[in-house]
Scaffold this active site. Sequence first.
Site, PDB file in Angstrom:
ATOM      1  N   LYS A   1       0.839  -1.198   0.000  1.00 49.00           N
ATOM      2  CA  LYS A   1       0.000   0.000   0.000  1.00 49.00           C
ATOM      3  C   LYS A   1       0.879   1.255   0.000  1.00 49.00           C
ATOM      4  O   LYS A   1       0.666   2.180  -0.788  1.00 49.00           O
ATOM      5  CB  LYS A   1      -0.918   0.000   1.213  1.00 49.00           C
ATOM      6  CG  LYS A   1      -1.724   1.272   1.385  1.00 49.00           C
ATOM      7  CD  LYS A   1      -2.541   1.218   2.676  1.00 49.00           C
ATOM      8  CE  LYS A   1      -3.160   2.562   2.994  1.00 49.00           C
ATOM      9  NZ  LYS A   1      -3.882   2.546   4.290  1.00 49.00           N
TER      10      LYS A   1
ATOM     11  N   ASP B   1      -7.230   1.064   0.859  1.00 48.87           N
ATOM     12  CA  ASP B   1      -7.372   1.364   2.275  1.00 48.87           C
ATOM     13  C   ASP B   1      -8.776   0.968   2.727  1.00 48.87           C
ATOM     14  O   ASP B   1      -9.501   0.283   1.993  1.00 48.87           O
ATOM     15  CB  ASP B   1      -7.078   2.847   2.547  1.00 48.87           C
ATOM     16  CG  ASP B   1      -8.216   3.755   2.112  1.00 48.87           C
ATOM     17  OD1 ASP B   1      -9.066   3.317   1.301  1.00 48.87           O
ATOM     18  OD2 ASP B   1      -8.255   4.907   2.583  1.00 48.87           O
TER      19      ASP B   1
END
Length: 229
Positions: A131, A150
């Site tokens: 991420k 997310d």
Amino acid sequence: MAKSGLPRKTKEQKERARNLLEDLYKHYPNPHCELDHENPFQLLIATILSAQCTDVRVNKVTPALFEAYPTPEAMAEASPEDLEELVRTTGFYKNKAKALKEASTTIVEEFEGEVPQTMAELLTLRGAARKTANVVLGNAFNKNIGVVVDTHVKRLSNRFGLTREKKNTDKIEKHLMALFPQESWTDLSHLMIHHGRNACKARISAPPDHPICIKYGKKCECWKMRGQK
């Protein structure tokens, strides 16, 4: 699975995804990263700090942090105690301070003081999972290697019927990559995050009232959970 390693998607599924993307752009015409930064190093550090913390809080912390330690070289030499104090309010500050120092040290020792520009190299930095790497690559280097997933992106991906995967972020990312054009991957994350924060929030208390939720969510769980048919 397709040859690229991504799930196969039908023409209709891809068309629906592109229509969703167009509508998101209409409502959020200026998608951007909300972490304040002036260079790739600052973005990397801010993204590491953003784990289980809001962007608003990170943006309050980073000015003093970057004033004290503006470069990888400076941060690599920082004392753990100083870093801990500067990032204390972001939560998990001991682990985050250690990650900032070790990531900076690796950048200095392995990458000549420059933030690396590949997924594989970024993943060697402490505190930088996929991420984080996607955030840095997409926003600092304009490289659409993947999609940042997310909590907002995960939630909306299910509500809009883009995936049936509810927990595994790697699988969710692959479904999104298979549906949307690669050049849109960085923007897609920002668009969905903006929509999740401003309209399609986690708490379900009323029927959807945003045009995007009404148009794309009718077959998804948010409608079922709200008693819609």
